[in-house]
Every structure is written in C-alpha cells, then in structure tokens.
Design a protein around this motif. Sequence first.
Motif, PDB file in Angstrom:
ATOM      1  N   GLY A 229      32.503  27.715  41.355  1.00 16.08           N
ATOM      2  CA  GLY A 229      31.264  27.816  40.587  1.00 16.08           C
ATOM      3  C   GLY A 229      31.357  28.890  39.524  1.00 16.08           C
ATOM      4  N   ASN A 230      31.976  30.029  39.890  1.00 11.94           N
ATOM      5  CA  ASN A 230      32.130  31.125  38.940  1.00 11.94           C
ATOM      6  C   ASN A 230      33.031  30.743  37.778  1.00 11.94           C
ATOM      7  N   ILE A 231      34.148  30.086  38.089  1.00 14.80           N
ATOM      8  CA  ILE A 231      35.081  29.659  37.038  1.00 14.80           C
ATOM      9  C   ILE A 231      34.425  28.637  36.121  1.00 14.80           C
ATOM     10  N   ASN A 232      33.717  27.682  36.719  1.00 18.39           N
ATOM     11  CA  ASN A 232      33.048  26.645  35.921  1.00 18.39           C
ATOM     12  C   ASN A 232      32.033  27.268  34.970  1.00 18.39           C
ATOM     13  N   GLU A 233      31.262  28.202  35.501  1.00 12.85           N
ATOM     14  CA  GLU A 233      30.248  28.863  34.677  1.00 12.85           C
ATOM     15  C   GLU A 233      30.897  29.692  33.571  1.00 12.85           C
ATOM     16  N   ALA A 234      31.993  30.374  33.901  1.00 10.00           N
ATOM     17  CA  ALA A 234      32.679  31.215  32.906  1.00 10.00           C
ATOM     18  C   ALA A 234      33.260  30.364  31.782  1.00 10.00           C
ATOM     19  N   ILE A 235      33.850  29.220  32.133  1.00 13.56           N
ATOM     20  CA  ILE A 235      34.442  28.351  31.114  1.00 13.56           C
ATOM     21  C   ILE A 235      33.357  27.767  30.216  1.00 13.56           C
ATOM     22  N   GLN A 236      32.249  27.321  30.845  1.00  8.27           N
ATOM     23  CA  GLN A 236      31.150  26.741  30.073  1.00  8.27           C
ATOM     24  C   GLN A 236      30.542  27.773  29.117  1.00  8.27           C
ATOM     25  N   GLY A 237      30.490  29.019  29.569  1.00  5.18           N
ATOM     26  CA  GLY A 237      29.835  30.038  28.744  1.00  5.18           C
ATOM     27  C   GLY A 237      30.793  31.022  28.115  1.00  5.18           C
ATOM     28  N   MET A 238      32.056  30.605  27.914  1.00  4.56           N
ATOM     29  CA  MET A 238      33.066  31.524  27.398  1.00  4.56           C
ATOM     30  C   MET A 238      32.703  32.080  26.019  1.00  4.56           C
ATOM     31  N   SER A 239      32.116  31.250  25.192  1.00  8.66           N
ATOM     32  CA  SER A 239      31.750  31.726  23.848  1.00  8.66           C
ATOM     33  C   SER A 239      30.711  32.844  23.941  1.00  8.66           C
TER      34      SER A 239
ATOM     35  N   ILE B 180      30.220  34.808  26.620  1.00  6.79           N
ATOM     36  CA  ILE B 180      30.879  35.953  27.265  1.00  6.79           C
ATOM     37  C   ILE B 180      31.644  36.779  26.234  1.00  6.79           C
ATOM     38  N   GLN B 181      32.393  36.077  25.385  1.00 10.01           N
ATOM     39  CA  GLN B 181      33.174  36.800  24.376  1.00 10.01           C
ATOM     40  C   GLN B 181      32.293  37.396  23.289  1.00 10.01           C
ATOM     41  N   ALA B 182      31.252  36.665  22.924  1.00  8.37           N
ATOM     42  CA  ALA B 182      30.364  37.177  21.868  1.00  8.37           C
ATOM     43  C   ALA B 182      29.664  38.455  22.282  1.00  8.37           C
ATOM     44  N   PHE B 183      29.277  38.545  23.574  1.00  7.59           N
ATOM     45  CA  PHE B 183      28.565  39.729  24.065  1.00  7.59           C
ATOM     46  C   PHE B 183      29.502  40.698  24.800  1.00  7.59           C
ATOM     47  N   ARG B 184      30.825  40.472  24.677  1.00 13.14           N
ATOM     48  CA  ARG B 184      31.823  41.369  25.226  1.00 13.14           C
ATOM     49  C   ARG B 184      31.600  41.624  26.722  1.00 13.14           C
ATOM     50  N   GLN B 185      31.420  40.524  27.454  1.00  5.05           N
ATOM     51  CA  GLN B 185      31.171  40.625  28.892  1.00  5.05           C
ATOM     52  C   GLN B 185      32.399  40.238  29.720  1.00  5.05           C
ATOM     53  N   GLU B 186      33.592  40.299  29.094  1.00 10.35           N
ATOM     54  CA  GLU B 186      34.794  39.883  29.802  1.00 10.35           C
ATOM     55  C   GLU B 186      35.016  40.713  31.072  1.00 10.35           C
ATOM     56  N   LYS B 187      34.824  42.042  30.980  1.00 10.40           N
ATOM     57  CA  LYS B 187      35.084  42.904  32.132  1.00 10.40           C
ATOM     58  C   LYS B 187      34.117  42.603  33.281  1.00 10.40           C
ATOM     59  N   GLN B 188      32.819  42.468  32.952  1.00  6.09           N
ATOM     60  CA  GLN B 188      31.835  42.178  33.999  1.00  6.09           C
ATOM     61  C   GLN B 188      32.135  40.844  34.674  1.00  6.09           C
ATOM     62  N   THR B 189      32.524  39.837  33.859  1.00  7.87           N
ATOM     63  CA  THR B 189      32.849  38.523  34.422  1.00  7.87           C
ATOM     64  C   THR B 189      34.083  38.609  35.301  1.00  7.87           C
ATOM     65  N   SER B 190      35.090  39.351  34.841  1.00 10.13           N
ATOM     66  CA  SER B 190      36.315  39.520  35.623  1.00 10.13           C
ATOM     67  C   SER B 190      36.035  40.280  36.918  1.00 10.13           C
ATOM     68  N   ASP B 191      35.187  41.296  36.860  1.00 11.58           N
ATOM     69  CA  ASP B 191      34.853  42.075  38.058  1.00 11.58           C
ATOM     70  C   ASP B 191      34.207  41.188  39.114  1.00 11.58           C
ATOM     71  N   HIS B 192      33.303  40.311  38.668  1.00 15.72           N
ATOM     72  CA  HIS B 192      32.638  39.422  39.618  1.00 15.72           C
ATOM     73  C   HIS B 192      33.643  38.469  40.254  1.00 15.72           C
ATOM     74  N   PHE B 193      34.561  37.944  39.437  1.00 15.12           N
ATOM     75  CA  PHE B 193      35.570  37.033  39.972  1.00 15.12           C
ATOM     76  C   PHE B 193      36.506  37.776  40.924  1.00 15.12           C
ATOM     77  N   GLU B 194      36.885  39.019  40.556  1.00 17.14           N
ATOM     78  CA  GLU B 194      37.774  39.796  41.413  1.00 17.14           C
ATOM     79  C   GLU B 194      37.125  40.099  42.758  1.00 17.14           C
ATOM     80  N   GLU B 195      35.824  40.289  42.759  1.00 19.06           N
ATOM     81  CA  GLU B 195      35.109  40.531  44.013  1.00 19.06           C
ATOM     82  C   GLU B 195      35.232  39.323  44.940  1.00 19.06           C
ATOM     83  N   LEU B 196      35.044  38.115  44.363  1.00 20.09           N
ATOM     84  CA  LEU B 196      35.191  36.889  45.152  1.00 20.09           C
ATOM     85  C   LEU B 196      36.644  36.710  45.593  1.00 20.09           C
TER      86      LEU B 196
END
Length: 676
Positions: free
Chosen positions: A293-303, A305-321
């Motif tokens: 679910g996290n990967i699907n959401e990240a791919i769908q909203g990649m633009s 994520i990158q526009a708002f520079r949220q790569e680290k927060q997204t990666s942290d959430h995935f790393e937690e899982l």
Amino acid sequence: MKPRTTERRLFDYAWLFKRTILIGLVCLVIAVALELTGPFIAKRLIDQHIVGIENQWYQVEREDDYTVQYGDALYKRADRISETDETEDMATILQVKRTYYFVPEDVPTTGSRSVNGNTLTIEGQENTYNVEAQSLSLQQLYRFFQPEIPSIYWLLSIYVGLLMVASIFQFAHTFILQKTSNRIIEKMRNDLFAHIQRLPIQYFVNQPAGKIVARVTNDTEAIKELYVKVLATFVTSIIYMFGIFIALFLLDAKLALICTIVIPIIYVWMRMYKSLGGRYNTVVRSTVSDMNGNINEAIQGMSIIQAFRQEKQTSDHFEELNERHFTYQRKLVRLSALTSWNLVNVMRNIAFVALIWYFGSSSIGPESIVTVGVLYAFVDYLNRLFQPVTDLVNQLPQLEEARVAAGRVFHLLDEDGEVIENRSINRYSGHIAFRDVSFAYEEKDYVLKDISFEVKPGQTAAFVGHTGSGKSSIMNLLFRFYDPQKGEVTIDGYSTKDWSRQQVRSHMGIVLQDPFIFSGTILSNVTMNDDRISREMAIKSLKAVGADRFIEKLPNGYDDELKEKGDSLSMGERQLISFARALAFDPAILILDEATANIDTETEQWIQQALEVLKKGRTTLVIAHRLSTIQTADQIFVLNHGTMEEQGTHQELIDLRGQYYDMYQMQQGSVKKSVV
C-alpha cells in the motif's frame, strides 16, 4: 452453523480436483512401495547369497548349478539340497575374523570362534568343539561364491528395474500433483478476483489498493507454495514414513514400536511451531500488505512527493515498515534454525542408540540375534525414515506462511458481496425520481437530507453546489453504489432496489472529471472488450465526439497503444475517448461528473460539441462547477449541505437571486478579472 477453519477451506479447494489428486497419490504409493523394496532385496542378497556360504555343505554325487568342486569331491549348500540329491558326508564353512575355514564335519555355526594352527575352537553356551579346519584361499573361496553370482546379478537387475519403474510413477505423481496445485490456485485467484468485483464501493474506500493487490498476488502465491510444494512434501513424507514403518514391523515389531516415538514428537513440534510461527507470519503478511500500500501510494503521488521535497519522510515511513518485516522474518528464521536440522539429528541419534541398546553388542558377533542382512535392512530403513522427517520439519515455515496467507484470502472472500444478476432488462426511458431520500456513509451522519426531485426522459438536469453539498452522493445512489437509508430512488416508476445493481447500471453511462484510460488501444478503451460493441461502432462514436481530429494523427490511428492511465494523451483527448466510450454503449441515462472541470478554454469548445452529440435522445445528469456550461439545462438543482436549496432553469434561478445567483455572479466576476 460452525464457521469452517482455514485448513478445512484449503481442503475444500483441493477436493474440487479430487480425481486427479487421487491418481497422483496412487502413483506416489506405487513409487514408494517399489522404492522401499531395496532394503528387503539387499537383506536377501546379503543373507542368502553373500553371508549365506557360512553354512553346512553336503557332499553330493551329481553336479548341477549349485555344486562346488573342493578337493576331489562335489559339495552343495544345505539349503540348496533337493529331494533328488543323494547326500554323503557333511562339512561346514565358518568365518573367523577375515578368513574362511573348511571343516570336514558338521559343527554349529553359532558361538565364539578361535583358530590355533589347524584347530578351530567353537565355544557354545553348552558345549565346546575342537575340530580340524582348513583355511580357504581366495580362489577356493570364490568357488563357493560362484553359484550365488547369477542370483546376485538377478536381484540387482530386479532392483534397478523396480527403481526405473518407480521413477516413472514418481514423475507421474509429481507432474499430476503440481499441475493440480496450479489449477487449485488458478481457481482460487479467479474466485478472489470475481469476489472483489462484487464487493460494494464502500470496501474500496476503506481499503488501500496495495493491500487488496497483496491478497490477490502475494498471499495467493504463498498458498500456491502450499499446494505445489508443501502439500506434495507432506503427502510424500507421510506415505513414505507409513511404508517404512510397515517394513520395520515386518523386520522386527518391537524395535519398530520404539521408532514410532518420532510420530508424537513431530506432532507436538508442529503444534508448537503453528503457535509461534503463525503469530510471526501474521505480522509478516500484514506488513507486506502495508508495504504494498505504501509503495503504491508513493508511486501514484511521486510528483507531489518530489515537488514538496518529502522524499525523506516517505523513505522513513517505508523503512519503518521494512524494519518490522525484517524483525519478524528474523524471528521466523531463528525459530526454524533452532529446530529443523537439530531436531531431526537428535531423533536420528536417539533411534540409533535404541538400535544398539536393543540388539546389544552381540548383534555384530557370531551369536547375533539377527542376521547381517536384517541388521543392514534395519539401519537402511532408519536412515530412510529420517529423510521424510527432515522434509516435514523443513516445510513448517512455508506451511505456516501459507496458512496465514490463506486466512487473509478467506477473510476477503468472507466480505459480504453483492449478488450478481446480469439478466437483461428492457432499455428504460430514463424517468428519474428521488422521493424523500436521506443517505449517510457513516451511521446517522447524513450527507443527503430529504432530497426530492424528478427528471423526465430526455431532459438535462444539472446539480451545483459547494464541495460537500451532496452532488456526487446523488450519483452514487442512482448508480446503486449505495442504497439510501430513507426514501426511494426510482427509474421509470420502478424502485432501483427492485433490480439488481448490474441491471440498474446496464443502461447508464458515466463520464468522470478525471477519465480513466486502461492499458491497451484506443479502440479497446471504447469497446471495453465488449462483444456487443463492434469496431465500426467504436470508430463511429469516436468520430461523433470529434476525437478523430487527433487520433488520425497518431502512428497507428485507432489501434495506437496507450500507456497506463493514458499519460501519452492530453486531458482533453482522454476526455473525448471517455465520451466516445459512453456514446458507444448508448445509455438511456448519462451522468457527467464535472466532465469539463479540468479542460482548458480552447479544448472546452470541442468538449461542448461532443457533449451535445452525447446528450441527444437520453436523460443527462450533470455535476458542474462551471455554471456557464449548464445554462441550457432543463433543470438546475442547487444543493447546500445535503439539502435542496433551489431548483429551476438558469433564468429562473437568476431571477430568484438566491444562492445560485450569488455563485453565478462570483464566477462571472472571476471571469472578468481574468480577462482584464
């Protein structure tokens, strides 16, 4: 009625293919039976044809296949003597250490033996014998073995032949069971996907797409391993062990009974592993779904994520899982490592200790309570016994993983679905009425309150209002994605509840604000692979809405392949394809859900022309934010927080100077400012 367990439901799926599974199991039983003849053949070969020369030998007059020339006389083994043989003096062949001795008289073959010069001493429990003995040279010894060589070759040929036949049945069993296992998973996946399509829309609102995908792909793949590998291994191992125990009981019932202690040990261990492994696997499978679910959401909203520079927060959430997944996988690995190989080794060593204790040191001496062949066969069967035990224990991780995955799949299958009723109904004219309708997505939190209106066949009705006013909820009720808690929705005087959801939708079409384009060609996106829509009908629809303007410029025209979501097309081009899709199915009721909201002004002219074509001869319901696009509507309904505030034509509502008038003036002011 007591709910069926996961194991029972897995068995029920397998039972659907019981005939082929039974054939596979019969092949397996035959293969195991043929393979397990090996130690019995070895026992006979050792006792009868190798060690068997240590026996009494009679001097005979007539030469045949079993006679041996020694000195000036012919000798024949005692167990080879027939009724026609004329016997004279008896001799005995005995082994002392590595040397064989010929004793020209009848002496016991049991007891401790020693040699001093040419005198052989045999000490029995009651008597001691001192007899003259002649040591046999290698050439002389070979003569006594020679009559047994044809039988040895014959037994070896039989064993090789049995193994070849067993390999054929083993191949048949493996092929049949694996083919059937894949058929079971195919059936399960089809059932699961069909059930997903029957689930109400509310289920998909509450469940991330990635989690549902994980059930259909990852979880069913884990179950596939159960049928393809785990089940086959368990069945093979159990049948193999059963055959070995039969052989052990035939050799020595008491020792075989001691060996049966492995059965309760395996059972207790499987129960313990099910408790711990099941708990760990539940977390692992759930985490895999969350990761999907996290990967699907990240791919769908990649633009975004990158526009708002949220790569680290997204990666942290995935790393937690991912860390949670690693932790529980490590627990599973530790659980398996602590037990699988070690457990079998311990049981094997205990079994061999029991063998030595039971037979005692005398088992390898001249006064052995069993023959060398029996001892060899028993050791061989014990070794064979622990191979299926190893296979069983090593499959426990996959078994628990599959069991947990199956529980998740069956949980999805247990979700209440809608009844599928595709029986056709006559095309309705499209007379729509809402009578005192109240509706809530969540209990008592009503988003529509006492809504009543009527749209006659062929009319165009528009619904306007601020976000959250209930416009889309009206369309959801009309499509029977949901049913109202109060009131009634009718089409041509029939309550929508009188028809199945599929029948209600059979003469409806919808065009969304963000049109969905499937992977495939332009034509397949119009026909939706429905046999009722021909290629000619699809092209005619595309031309009718003006989509041919851009399609004919494409390399492959109407057969041009589209990427996922149609990203190679502009928003307006995708919208025209969705219009053509609706037109091709010729619906009696057409719903336009803010179909022009994301279209630029120039493209909107194309869209408006296409809309006029699309609306002809059918009832059209329009959800609109741009009031300029609905001025020609026969009726306009103004909603506010789930209530009907105003209704009438555009001019009537302007004259009323109410909420619609304010909205119109606001938009007109925005337009003027943008022009300036």
